[in-house]
Each structure stands twice: as structure tokens, then as C-alpha cells.
Write an enzyme that holds these catalytic residues in place. Structure first.
Site, short mmCIF file in Angstrom:
data_model
loop_
_atom_site.label_atom_id
_atom_site.label_comp_id
_atom_site.label_asym_id
_atom_site.label_seq_id
_atom_site.Cartn_x
_atom_site.Cartn_y
_atom_site.Cartn_z
N GLU A 1 0.83 -1.22 0.00
CA GLU A 1 0.00 0.00 0.00
C GLU A 1 0.86 1.25 0.00
OE1 GLU A 1 0.78 1.58 2.94
OE2 GLU A 1 1.79 -0.25 3.56
N GLY B 1 6.16 0.06 4.79
CA GLY B 1 4.98 -0.28 4.00
C GLY B 1 5.38 -0.59 2.56
N GLU B 2 4.47 -0.30 1.65
CA GLU B 2 4.67 -0.56 0.22
C GLU B 2 4.78 -2.05 -0.11
OE1 GLU B 2 8.02 1.54 -1.41
OE2 GLU B 2 7.55 3.40 -0.36
N GLY B 3 4.58 -2.93 0.87
CA GLY B 3 4.80 -4.34 0.65
C GLY B 3 6.25 -4.75 0.80
#
Length: 346
Positions: free
Chosen positions: A172, A313-315
């Protein structure tokens, strides 16, 4: 929550067969520790006796949050669009790490409020509205908007599966989304907001106190138990809804779904609350530095693969776990057995 997606249980006896096969490898029983358990879990998730770790695809969903207007983030909202540019152009952390792991990255705009400065032809446009509304004063999303975000996430997962992906890593991007995730996790688990409200992307102690006060005020607007889609409507998170939709579609498509940090785990909580049969499909990648993440992992009864102090985040944590999945799959596919090596077993 995407009830029309059937998530079939693993084939009967598969877990035992995988454990037996692992036990035949040329090593003492349990010698690979948690890597052996991961190999079994990967096979169960994929419903296959020989698990695979490639192709893998990171699906990064981006959206904004009206709650940022209440001062819950250290960063202004326009950073979301700026970071989406970097994700699509390939020089943000997630795509850099994905390339290192041999994985593909797809970025989906499900509700970014700002404008992009450059053309982004590779960006998937699934935007229903420019971010969630301010949950401090009104419900953040309508039921139809929640459903659209869930379906956008499922569609992205379907497309990745059609490209051959056997592992999905939902991620995300959205300024303020640790605040929204805290509200959703509180609604899903009852864990105190004081535990779940952390520094996010860099709040200092007074900033965290301010964030907690806002979250308590927001939660008071919608007290009591909420179903997953009701919570998403109340508190928002177009990208969190999309991740939940991608997880459900991934499970329905027999992919292993790697769960990243605090926000992705919140999406998994919502998906599991509605679809508990998803559980065998999920692999929990890491324990993030966001304080509430440990409590969510404890609530789920899982021990993640990594603990690197990440809070990006961001995976990214999920992507960093891919080499472990690759190693687990290789052990099952390539390592000799006592019989093939002509060695008497223990």
C-alpha cells in the site's frame, strides 16, 4: 466480503504428505527448522505437493485519507501522489527490492487525491473517488465505494494470476493510512487504540498523542462491533479494502499471499473476519516497528518470518521474505531424498 469468491480448502491429506516428503530429505528430522515449516505452508497455500515461488508479483494499492486533515500524519497528503510516481517509475523501495527478488510490481490507484506530474502509462487506474472522506466528521466511504475497492483489489489479483503469479504480495501507499488501519484493527479486534496508534511515518511523541486523541474521537462516532465492510465504510481505506480484496482473490486462485506489515495485517484481519477459510493461503512476512503490529500478530497467533525493524509499507517486508519462499520451494523440488541418494534413513 467478495462472497462469490470460493476459497476451497487444501486437498485432504496434503499437509501430511508434504511433511512426509520433507522428512525424506537428506537431513536430520526438523533440521531446517522454520524453513521446513514454510515449505509445507507454501504447498498447502498453493494446494500442490511441489510448491513454487515464481512468478511472484507485488500489488501496490494507493489511496488518500481525508483524516489527514486532523493532523494524524507527519507528512502532507500530496506525498501520496509523489510516491506513486516513484513506485511506477521503479525507483521507490518496493520496486527496487522486487527486482532484486525477481518479482514483478504492479501499482493500482484506487483513490489518490493529488495529480501526477508525469505520465504514468503503467499505472492501473481503478479510482472511484479521490481518497476517503474525513472520518472525524462523516463516514469515510459509502458501501458502494467499499465494494468497488474490494473488487479493484480482486481484479488486480486476477490479472496477476492470469500472468502466472503463484505468490502475491499486497502492499500500500497512502499518507495517513496507519491512522485508518489503527481504527480498523481496533474495530476488528477490540485492542485499545492507545496500543495501535503509533508513529507511522515519523510522528514524534506529541504527534502520536495528537493522533490518538483524533482516533478516539473518530471511534466514538461509530461505537460497538462493526462488520468488516461496515468498518471500512466508517473509517476508510480504499487501499486497505483493495488489499483485502486481493488477498481473497489470491486465496481463491490458489496463490500464496504474503502479508506485509501493520496495514497489510489489518487488511488480512478484515479479510479473515469475513472469510476465515482464507487463513491457509496467508504467509506473514515480518514484524514491523509499528508498535501495534506485534499485538495484531499475537491476536492472529502467528510468528512472522522476519523482524528487521521495518516501517516503510509498500509491501517491502513481504518482498524481502520472497527469498525465503524461494528457498523453501527449492528444498521441496530439488533436494535429494535418502532413497534417491542411496542413504539409509535414520
Amino acid at each position: 466480503m467478495l462472497r462469490e469468491r470460493e476459497i476451497a480448502p487444501p486437498p485432504a491429506g496434503l499437509e501430511g504428505a508434504l511433511a512426509e516428503r520433507l522428512g525424506q530429505k537428506t537431513m536430520p528430522p526438523g533440521a531446517l527448522g522454520r524453513l521446513g515449516a514454510l515449505a509445507i505452508a507454501l504447498g498447502v497455500a498453493q494446494g500442490r505437493a511441489t510448491p513454487a515461488a515464481a512468478p511472484a508479483e507485488a500489488l501496490i494499492f494507493a489511496a488518500d485519507h481525508g483524516l489527514v486533515a486532523e493532523g494524524v500524519s507527519a507528512w502532507p497528503q500530496d506525498v501520496t501522489a509523489l510516491m506513486v510516481e516513484r513506485l511506477v517509475l521503479g525507483d521507490a523501495a518496493a520496486p527496487v527490492l522486487a527486482r532484486a527478488a525477481g518479482a514483478q510490481t504492479t501499482v493500482v490507484d484506487v483513490g489518490v487525491a493529488g495529480a501526477y506530474r508525469v505520465p504514468l502509462p503503467a499505472l492501473i487506474d481503478a479510482k472511484r473517488r479521490p481518497g476517503s472522506r474525513n472520518a472525524a466528521i462523516e463516514d469515510a466511504l459509502t458501501p458502494a465505494e467499499v465494494r468497488a475497492a474490494l473488487e479493484a483489489g480482486a481484479a488486480a489479483a486476477d490479472a496477476a494470476l492470469a500472468r502466472g503469479a503463484v505468490i502475491l504480495v499486497p502492499g500500500e501507499m497512502g499518507i495517513g493510512n496507519t491512522a485508518t488501519a489503527a481504527l480498523l484493527a481496533h474495530a476488528a479486534t477490540g485492542i485499545e487504540l492507545a496500543v495501535l496508534a503509533g508513529p507511522g511515518a515519523g510522528l514524534d511523541a506529541p504527534g502520536v498523542a495528537r493522533k490518538l486523541a483524533v482516533l478516539e474521537r473518530v471511534a466514538a462516532r461509530r461505537p460497538g462491533a462493526l462488520e468488516p465492510e461496515e468498518a471500512l465504510a466508517a473509517f476508510g481505506g480504499l487501499e486497505i479494502a483493495a488489499m483485502a480484496g486481493a488477498m481473497i482473490a489470491g486465496g481463491a486462485g490458489r496463490a500464496a499471499v504474503v502479508v506485509d506489515g501493520f496495514i497489510a495485517t489489518t487488511a488480512a484481519l478484515l479479510a479473515l473476519a469475513a472469510r476465515p477459510e482464507l487463513r491457509p493461503s496467508l504467509v506473514f512476512a515480518h514484524r514491523s516497528a509499528e508498535p501495534g503490529h506485534q499485538r495484531l500478530l499475537e491476536h492472529l497467533g502467528v510468528e512472522p518470518l522476519l523482524d528487521l525493524g521495518l516501517r516503510l509499507g509498500e509491501g517491502t517486508g513481504g518482498i524481502l521474505a520472497l527469498p525465503l519462499l524461494q528457498a523453501a520451494a527449492a528444498i521441496m523440488a530439488e533436494m535429494a531424498t535418502f532413497e534417491s541418494a542411496g542413504i539409509a534413513g535414520p
